[in-house]
Design an enzyme around this catalytic site. Structure first.
Site, mmCIF file in Angstrom:
data_model
loop_
_atom_site.group_PDB
_atom_site.id
_atom_site.type_symbol
_atom_site.label_atom_id
_atom_site.label_comp_id
_atom_site.label_asym_id
_atom_site.label_seq_id
_atom_site.Cartn_x
_atom_site.Cartn_y
_atom_site.Cartn_z
ATOM 1 C CB SER A 51 -29.278 15.743 128.911
ATOM 2 O OG SER A 51 -28.864 14.644 129.688
ATOM 3 C CE LYS A 54 -30.101 15.464 133.367
ATOM 4 N NZ LYS A 54 -29.553 14.702 132.228
ATOM 5 C CB SER A 111 -26.314 17.502 132.017
ATOM 6 O OG SER A 111 -27.384 16.960 131.255
#
Length: 286
Positions: A51, A54, A111
Site C-alpha cells: 500500500s 497509494k 489504506s
C-alpha cells in the site's frame, strides 16, 4: 499487455537480483531537506511496495486538485470495479456518491483499496488510464525501478518498486504538497460517516516529532512503512520494507531515525525539487 508485464518482471529479477516471490528486507533513511541518504540496506532491490503504492495515487489526487481537474468536495460515483476490490477497504457500494475529500482520507488513513481505485478512476477517467498516469509520474520523478499495475498496491506480477524509489515518492509528497501532507499525521479522521484510525498509529504515537506518512502490508511484501519526522529544523524521511509485524516496522524505523537525527546537521538549505508539470502533460496527452 500481460505478456509484456511478465517480461518486465523477469527482466527486473535478472537485473536487480531480487526474488519477488520471497520477502525482501530493505530500508533507506534520508535527510528530507536535500534527499541525502544517511543509511540504507537493499534499497535498490526490487520489492513489493504493497500500500505504499497509494502514495502515488494520493500524489496524483493532490496534483489534480491543485490544477483544477478535481475539487475536494466534488462527489463521484463508486464503480462496480472499485467496490469489488479486496480488503482492506471502506466497503463502498456500487453507485454510492462519495466526495474526493473522503476518498483521499480513506486511502491515506484507512489504506482502503476501494477508495484508492475510485480515486484513480475519478482522476483519470478509468483505471487503465490512471495506471498509465502513475507510471508517467514515476518516470518524471526518477523512479526508474518502479512499475505500477494498480492504484492500491495489492500484489500483481509486474507491480514492483524499490525502497529507494518509494523514498523519492514520499519526499515528493512532503515537499510538493505541504498543504496536504498534514493528513498523514492524523491519528484518526472522519470519512463517509465513519471515524477511521490511522494504520500508521503506532509510529505516530511512539515517536517524538513523527509527521507521517504511510503503511503497507501484503503477505508477499511483509509490513512496509514510509515515515517522516521533524525536530526543530531537522527533517527525516525513511522507508522500511519486509518486516514481520506492524510493531517491528515502527520499532526499526524509530531506531534508524534516532541514529539519523544524531548524524545530520541542525541547519541545511532545503533543495528545491524540479516541478513535474504533470497536469500539463496529462491534459495534452488525453
Amino acid at each position: 499487455r500481460l505478456v509484456m508485464h511478465f517480461i518486465l518482471m523477469i527482466l527486473a529479477i535478472f537485473i536487480f537480483g531480487s526474488e519477488l516471490s520471497a520477502r525482501t528486507y530493505a530500508y533507506v533513511v534520508a535527510d528530507a531537506r536535500d534527499g541525502k541518504i544517511i543509511n540504507s540496506h537493499n534499497s535498490r532491490q526490487i520489492i513489493h511496495p504493497a500500500s505504499l503504492t497509494k502514495m502515488m495515487t494520493l500524489y496524483l489526487a493532490f496534483d489534480a486538485i491543485r490544477y483544477g481537474r478535481l475539487k475536494l468536495d466534488q462527489k463521484v460515483i463508486i464503480s462496480k470495479n472499485a467496490a469489488s476490490e479486496p480488503p482492506s477497504k471502506f466497503w463502498y457500494k456500487p453507485g454510492e456518491r462519495v466526495s474526493i475529500r473522503y476518498l483521499i482520507r480513506a486511502s491515506a488513513i484507512r489504506s482502503a483499496n476501494d477508495a484508492a481505485t475510485a480515486l484513480g478512476e475519478a482522476i483519470s477517467g478509468s483505471e487503465k488510464i490512471f495506471i498509465s498516469d502513475m507510471n508517467k509520474a514515476a518516470k518524471k520523478m526518477g523512479m526508474n525501478s518502479t512499475n505500477f499495475l494498480n492504484a492500491h498496491g495489492l500484489t500483481e506480477i509486474g507491480h514492483y518498486s524499490t525502497a529507494k524509489d518509494m523514498l523519492i515518492l514520499a519526499r515528493r509528497l512532503m515537499l510538493d504538497y505541504p498543504e496536504y501532507f498534514n493528513i498523514f499525521s492524523r491519528l484518526e479522521t472522519y470519512a463517509s460517516g465513519k471515524t477511521i484510525k490511522n494504520t500508521n498509529y503506532k509510529f505516530l504515537r511512539q515517536y517524538n516529532g513523527a509527521s507521517g506518512i504511510k503503511t503497507g502490508y501484503t503477505n508477499a511484501a511483509g509490513h512496509n512503512l514510509a515515515a517522516s519526522a521533524k525536530r526543530d529544523e531537522k527533517q527525516l524521511i525513511g522507508i522500511i520494507i519486509g518486516t514481520s509485524s506492524s510493531s517491528e516496522r515502527a520499532k526499526k524505523m524509530i531506531g534508524l531515525f534516532d541514529n539519523a537525527f544524531k548524524a545530520i546537521p541542525k541547519r541545511k538549505k532545503l533543495s528545491k525539487l524540479t516541478p513535474l508539470n504533470l497536469a500539463k502533460s496529462v491534459q495534452l496527452e488525453r
